[in-house]
Design a protein around this motif. Structure first.
Motif, short mmCIF file in Angstrom:
data_model
loop_
_atom_site.label_atom_id
_atom_site.label_comp_id
_atom_site.label_asym_id
_atom_site.label_seq_id
_atom_site.Cartn_x
_atom_site.Cartn_y
_atom_site.Cartn_z
N LEU A 31 0.83 -1.20 0.00
CA LEU A 31 0.00 0.00 0.00
C LEU A 31 0.87 1.26 0.00
O LEU A 31 0.56 2.23 -0.69
N GLU A 35 0.55 3.87 -5.84
CA GLU A 35 0.01 5.21 -5.97
C GLU A 35 -1.34 5.16 -6.67
O GLU A 35 -1.54 4.38 -7.60
N VAL A 36 -2.28 5.98 -6.18
CA VAL A 36 -3.60 6.12 -6.79
C VAL A 36 -3.87 7.59 -7.02
O VAL A 36 -3.32 8.46 -6.33
N THR A 50 -0.42 7.74 -1.99
CA THR A 50 -0.09 6.33 -1.86
C THR A 50 -1.33 5.61 -1.33
O THR A 50 -2.27 6.24 -0.84
N GLY A 51 -1.29 4.30 -1.40
CA GLY A 51 -2.39 3.50 -0.87
C GLY A 51 -2.57 3.69 0.62
O GLY A 51 -3.63 3.40 1.16
N SER A 52 -1.56 4.21 1.30
CA SER A 52 -1.68 4.48 2.73
C SER A 52 -2.09 5.92 3.00
O SER A 52 -2.20 6.34 4.15
N GLY A 53 -2.33 6.72 1.93
CA GLY A 53 -2.88 8.06 2.10
C GLY A 53 -1.88 9.21 2.08
O GLY A 53 -2.25 10.35 2.30
N ASN A 85 -7.80 10.18 -1.86
CA ASN A 85 -7.85 9.48 -0.58
C ASN A 85 -8.97 8.44 -0.55
O ASN A 85 -8.82 7.37 0.05
N ALA A 88 -7.61 5.57 -2.26
CA ALA A 88 -6.64 4.89 -1.39
C ALA A 88 -7.37 4.04 -0.36
O ALA A 88 -6.95 2.91 -0.06
N GLN A 92 -7.12 0.10 0.29
CA GLN A 92 -6.87 -0.49 1.61
C GLN A 92 -7.88 -1.58 1.92
O GLN A 92 -7.52 -2.64 2.44
#
Length: 115
Positions: A31, A35-36, A50-53, A85, A88, A92
């Motif tokens: 995550l 990248e999103v 990133t997938g973690s925000g 977000n 992301a 998650q």
């Protein structure tokens, strides 16, 4: 009385818990690397997280910049970051959701543990 004194089951439970912890760590690392994007204003503003925000990038089309109207640009930036977000969070859910269910959230947790 538990056959074999219960030791094989405890060892099996500990191995299963360790594997789940390793899977969770791998998913979190993935995550953090993934990248999103999110966008607003028909693509005038694009945010990358990133997938973690974590916010990694922000692209603003020059057409979105009006010195007389910075409020609209600010709104577009906020909307793009929020959209990124949300993407992301969806990522998650996809990556961590099954692991959370394995930890007990879905009733298919580690056998013998109260969660």
């Amino acid at each position: 009385m538990i056959p074999g004194g219960g030791q094989p089951n405890m060892q099996q439970l500990l191995q299963q818990a360790q594997k789940m912890q390793e899977d969770l760590a791998k998913a979190q690392e993935e995550l953090a690397r993934t990248e999103v994007d999110g966008q607003a204003g028909g693509g005038l503003v694009k945010a990358t997280v990133t997938g973690s925000g974590e916010l990694r990038g922000l692209r603003i089309d020059p057409k979105a910049v009006d010195p007389e109207d910075t409020e609209t640009l600010a709104d577009l930036i906020v909307a793009a970051v929020q959209a990124a977000n949300e993407n992301a969070q969806n990522l998650q859910q996809q990556k961590l959701g099954p692991l959370a269910q394995d930890l007990g959230g879905g009733g298919s947790g580690i056998p013998g543990l109260p969660f």
